[in-house]
Design an enzyme around this catalytic site. Structure first.
Site, PDB file in Angstrom:
ATOM      1  N   GLU A 155       0.482  -1.723   0.107  1.00  0.00           N
ATOM      2  CA  GLU A 155      -0.189   0.177   0.051  1.00  0.00           C
ATOM      3  C   GLU A 155       0.367   1.474   0.302  1.00  0.00           C
ATOM      4  OE1 GLU A 155      -3.052  -0.110  -0.558  1.00  0.00           O
ATOM      5  OE2 GLU A 155      -3.896  -2.331  -0.604  1.00  0.00           O
ATOM      6  N   ASP A 192       3.958  -4.288  -5.849  1.00  0.00           N
ATOM      7  CA  ASP A 192       4.451  -5.588  -5.519  1.00  0.00           C
ATOM      8  C   ASP A 192       6.033  -5.467  -5.353  1.00  0.00           C
ATOM      9  OD1 ASP A 192       2.104  -7.109  -4.707  1.00  0.00           O
ATOM     10  OD2 ASP A 192       1.698  -7.651  -6.521  1.00  0.00           O
TER      11      ASP A 192
HETATM   12 ZN   LIG Z   1      -2.264  -2.314  -4.482  1.00  0.00          ZN
END
Ligand SMILES: [Zn+2]
Length: 413
Positions: free
Chosen positions: A275, A356
């Site tokens: 996030e 990621d």
């Molecule tokens: Zn995301």
């Protein structure tokens, strides 16, 4: 039917066909075998359940969209738009109030029609698969609060837009663009503090291992973070999530209580790192800018079409009006919306890989991220093998297997 009507009807049918093909391909992909990578989080029963969940939801989606298209077409070709117009004009309230009533009736009608479907989705489908935690009281209160909010926030804004298009001539589009952008930004800014708490409880995360780990991680990537909040997502569903809200000094990171329950500290850090990656890589800012530009284009096109006779002829209207023009333009705009949506989803899927990667590189570990994604899929009964065409049309996130694959490759570097 004139050209405008034909464009709109063809769009509706094409959209239905495209999504139908995507659904069929997607269902065909449901192999009975569980992908190897997920063997530790799924057993045979749970996997079967996830496939059944997709089947049930696909079927329900079909019933919902065919029903709503039928309602729109019957209302349209049964001359519902001009009939409603005659009725609201009889009040003789001036263009803005008349417009508010006209749109208010249509919006209420739409909400009323979708209500049984919402009830079925929540209390039958989600219930059957063990997700639903919503009580009737919560369900009703949610709708009442939503209604009050849209009356307080939406009605004045809509009245403003109607008034500008009514009275500001060729300047209307950019004035509306500026005003709506400004109001949206304010709403986003105050939402974490004033709006979201109306629907959920937000508690500061408890002192302890998790909080310390989060604060240490945030410091390590120079992310200024005062607080992390825990939201009672379990009030409505057992599905879990984490998200960012607001900006500036109201910026918040929110973890669902359901997420904390299911995941280890290092997995939660991986989720938060992802996030924060969105934030650090400016994805949130970029999405906001694109959204604002898109709105500008939309208001500009609206200004070109809003008094175009053909648009009103298509819906059998005898008199032109700003409010009806806005609704009809909304329908004419849907092909553009479709393509913009596909582009935005591609952009979003690309950003997911970047976030990621950010999480893995900054935490120095790939395994917690992979474990977190696997647990999330199992918990939320995510479809593990969506068809690429379905992904192309509908997915804002890449399929889990592809994400995990990409993450494992980062580790190898
Ligand atoms: Zn995301």
């Amino acid at each position: 039917m004139n050209t405008i009507a034909i464009i709109i009807v063809v769009t509706i049918i094409l959209d239905l066909i495209l999504n139908g093909i995507a659904d069929i391909l997607n269902l065909k992909m449901l192999k009975t075998e569980l992908p190897e990578a997920f063997s530790d989080v799924y057993d045979a029963d749970r996997y079967k359940k996830s496939q059944e969940y997709l089947r049930v939801n696909t079927r329900f989606g079909w019933i919902t969209s065919i029903f709503s298209i039928a309602v729109i077409l019957v209302f349209w070709f049964g001359r519902g738009f001009p009939l409603l117009d005659q009725w609201v004009r009889a009040f003789e309230k001036g263009p803005v109030v008349t417009g508010l009533i006209y749109m208010g009736v249509l919006v209420s009608f739409k909400a009323l029609i979708s209500l049984p479907f919402d009830i079925y989705a929540t209390f039958v489908i989600e219930e059957r698969f063990g997700f639903n935690k919503t009580t009737w009281k919560t369900f009703i209160l949610d709708r009442v609060k939503g209604l009050v909010l849209s009356l307080i926030l939406g009605v004045p804004l809509l009245a403003g837009v109607l008034a500008f298009f009514e009275y500001s001539g060729s300047n209307a589009w950019w004035i509306c663009w500026a005003v709506v952008t400004f109001v949206m930004l304010i709403i986003q800014f105050i939402a974490p503090r004033w709006i979201m708490p109306l629907f959920n409880k937000f508690d500061l995360i408890e002192d302890g291992e998790l909080k310390n780990a989060i604060m240490d991680y945030a410091k390590s990537i120079k992310f200024s973070l005062k607080n992390v909040f825990v939201m009672d997502g379990s009030k409505r569903s057992s599905k879990s999530n984490a998200f960012f809200a607001g900006f500036g000094k109201n910026r918040r990171i929110v973890l669902f209580d359901t997420l904390i329950k299911e995941h280890s500290v290092s997995e939660l850090i991986a989720v938060l790192a992802h996030e924060m990656g969105h934030y650090k890589k400016k994805h949130i800012f970029q999405a906001m800018v694109i959204g604002i530009l898109q709105m500008g284009v939309m208001f500009f096109l609206l200004s070109l079409f809003i008094s175009y006779q053909g648009l009103f002829d298509a819906f059998y209207m005898e008199q032109k009006s700003v409010y009806a023009g806005m609704i009809f333009f909304g329908m004419l705009y849907s092909p553009i919306d479709f393509f913009v949506g596909i582009f935005m989803q591609m952009f979003s899927r690309k950003n997911e890989y970047t976030a990621d990667r950010f999480a893995v590189e900054t935490t120095g570990k790939a395994k917690p991220m992979i474990d977190a994604l696997k647990k999330l899929s199992a918990n939320n009964l995510t479809n593990l093998v969506p068809h690429p065409f379905y992904v192309f049309l509908n997915y804002s996130h890449p399929p889990m297997l592809e994400r995990i694959d990409a993450i494992s490759k980062i580790k190898a570097v």
